[in-house]
Design an enzyme around this catalytic site. Sequence first.
Site, PDB file in Angstrom:
ATOM      1  N   CYS A   1       2.851  -9.433 -12.100  1.00 31.55           N
ATOM      2  CA  CYS A   1       1.396  -9.145 -11.269  1.00 31.55           C
ATOM      3  C   CYS A   1       0.497  -8.080 -12.018  1.00 31.55           C
ATOM      4  CB  CYS A   1       1.613  -8.695  -9.829  1.00 31.55           C
ATOM      5  SG  CYS A   1       2.541  -9.874  -8.811  1.00 31.55           S
ATOM      6  N   GLN A  57      10.032 -11.011  -3.799  1.00 32.26           N
ATOM      7  CA  GLN A  57       9.267 -10.051  -3.327  1.00 32.26           C
ATOM      8  C   GLN A  57       9.199  -9.687  -2.023  1.00 32.26           C
ATOM      9  OE1 GLN A  57       5.175 -11.560  -3.717  1.00 32.26           O
ATOM     10  NE2 GLN A  57       5.988 -13.792  -3.368  1.00 32.26           N
ATOM     11  N   ARG A  81     -10.682 -11.807   6.597  1.00 34.13           N
ATOM     12  CA  ARG A  81     -10.437 -12.481   7.937  1.00 34.13           C
ATOM     13  C   ARG A  81     -10.933 -11.641   9.195  1.00 34.13           C
ATOM     14  NH1 ARG A  81      -4.581 -13.979   6.367  1.00 34.13           N
ATOM     15  NH2 ARG A  81      -4.877 -15.991   4.843  1.00 34.13           N
ATOM     16  N   GLU A  82     -11.335 -12.222  10.081  1.00 35.83           N
ATOM     17  CA  GLU A  82     -11.584 -11.534  11.401  1.00 35.83           C
ATOM     18  C   GLU A  82     -10.347 -11.549  12.289  1.00 35.83           C
ATOM     19  OE1 GLU A  82     -14.313 -10.103  12.640  1.00 35.83           O
ATOM     20  OE2 GLU A  82     -15.820 -10.450  11.395  1.00 35.83           O
ATOM     21  N   SER A 131      -0.046  -9.689   0.981  1.00 35.90           N
ATOM     22  CA  SER A 131      -1.481 -10.035   0.061  1.00 35.90           C
ATOM     23  C   SER A 131      -1.670 -11.561   0.314  1.00 35.90           C
ATOM     24  CB  SER A 131      -1.691  -9.642  -1.258  1.00 35.90           C
ATOM     25  OG  SER A 131      -0.268 -10.241  -1.798  1.00 35.90           O
ATOM     26  N   HIS A 144      -4.698 -11.247  -3.981  1.00 33.24           N
ATOM     27  CA  HIS A 144      -4.095 -11.087  -5.068  1.00 33.24           C
ATOM     28  C   HIS A 144      -3.827 -12.261  -6.193  1.00 33.24           C
ATOM     29  CE1 HIS A 144      -1.260  -9.482  -7.890  1.00 33.24           C
ATOM     30  NE2 HIS A 144      -0.120  -9.543  -7.039  1.00 33.24           N
ATOM     31  N   CYS A 187       2.450  -2.811  -8.216  1.00 38.47           N
ATOM     32  CA  CYS A 187       3.842  -3.347  -8.455  1.00 38.47           C
ATOM     33  C   CYS A 187       3.879  -4.648  -9.226  1.00 38.47           C
ATOM     34  CB  CYS A 187       4.725  -3.270  -7.036  1.00 38.47           C
ATOM     35  SG  CYS A 187       3.555  -4.361  -5.981  1.00 38.47           S
ATOM     36  N   GLY A 238       6.413  -7.692 -11.128  1.00 40.01           N
ATOM     37  CA  GLY A 238       8.017  -8.349 -10.798  1.00 40.01           C
ATOM     38  C   GLY A 238       8.798  -7.737 -12.021  1.00 40.01           C
TER      39      GLY A 238
END
Length: 384
Positions: free
Chosen positions: A91, A159, A214-215, A239, A340, A370, A372
């Site tokens: 990541c 994860q 998002r709502e 994420s 992400h 963070c 992997g």
Amino acid sequence: MAQAQAYIVDALRTPTGKRRGTLANIHGADLGAHALKAIVERNAIPAEDYDDVIFGCLDAIGPLAGNIARTSWLAAGLPLHVPGVTIDRQCGSSQQAIHFAAQAVMSGTQDVVIAGGVQTMSQIPISSAMLAAQPLGFSDPFSGSKGWAQRFGSEPVSQFHGAQLIADKWEISRREMEDFSLESHVRARRAIAEGRFAREIVPIAGLDHDETTRETSIEQMAKLEPLAPGGTITAGVSSQTGDASAAVLIVSEQALKRYGLTPRARIHHLSVYSDDPIFMLTAPIPATRVAMKKAGMKLSDIDLVEINEAFAPVVLAWFKETGYPHEKTNVNGGGIALAHPLGATGAKLMTTLLHELERTKGRYGLQTMCEGGGVANVTIIERL
């Protein structure tokens, strides 16, 4: 003799498309090319004078294979002789790309480097171990390693498992995580409404804003099923996946003078550090402490922080351990609301950090995330 410096001249990104959204069918090379072409066109450096292109991309297969940094540059119609290299620090891949670009400039071996990243997550599924190789039939890269089994046993390497371990160890309740997640959406929607991302986004395919917010509400999130039986991690505190690319232009002092450029920030510090690979997502905590010591700074010197919201407990545990205020962290939302896009996220966050420091007139910004394997990069920039 004074140490050579690395400067950020420009940083931009595409909007982030939601999974199976507006950008879903754009080839990875074309998505990366869009950011590269835009950053070259925006700056007074002849395209033939670029020394290298360093892109992050996680587990590059399918349309992301074949050295996507190089193919993106070529897909943008840019000079054949400029090389490219693709790196994978999971990541943190494009944050590491920024580090490598800055180190190349600071070493005196290169003067003009683009660091960035790309990920088309709509086209490449991922497994629970945060790997894209699942379509090839490799869902567990650790299976069969005698050395790994001797050292870490048979505990899941995932994860999601790591996020749950963090929530349990730091006694972070599901409601705390949901409150944090809701705030991410609130901040992101506000940032979009106020046009805070307008200067950093280069529209593509008719999309000029992130389409992932998002709502939602605490009541809606409370209805979501945990990702594991008996757990507290849900999709609502995780994420989102997304499609995006980003690019950061890093140059030497000699390049500033040669091309008459105005630097926007200086790379003040860069480091990388690791922690337990089973917890996987805790490394930003010790990495931040190490970075502060190496930089000779205190967290109180930092005006803004961008820490990737891979999962809500990652950031909440970091708050508990560092004492840094939420009010100055991810002020425009984070990965829970803004997604992400894996290999692009590091450069995407740096782009947002730079622009927000400029908007608020802050001096120092810190970025960490963070990654992997229990790894975390830390970058500190100074706005000029």
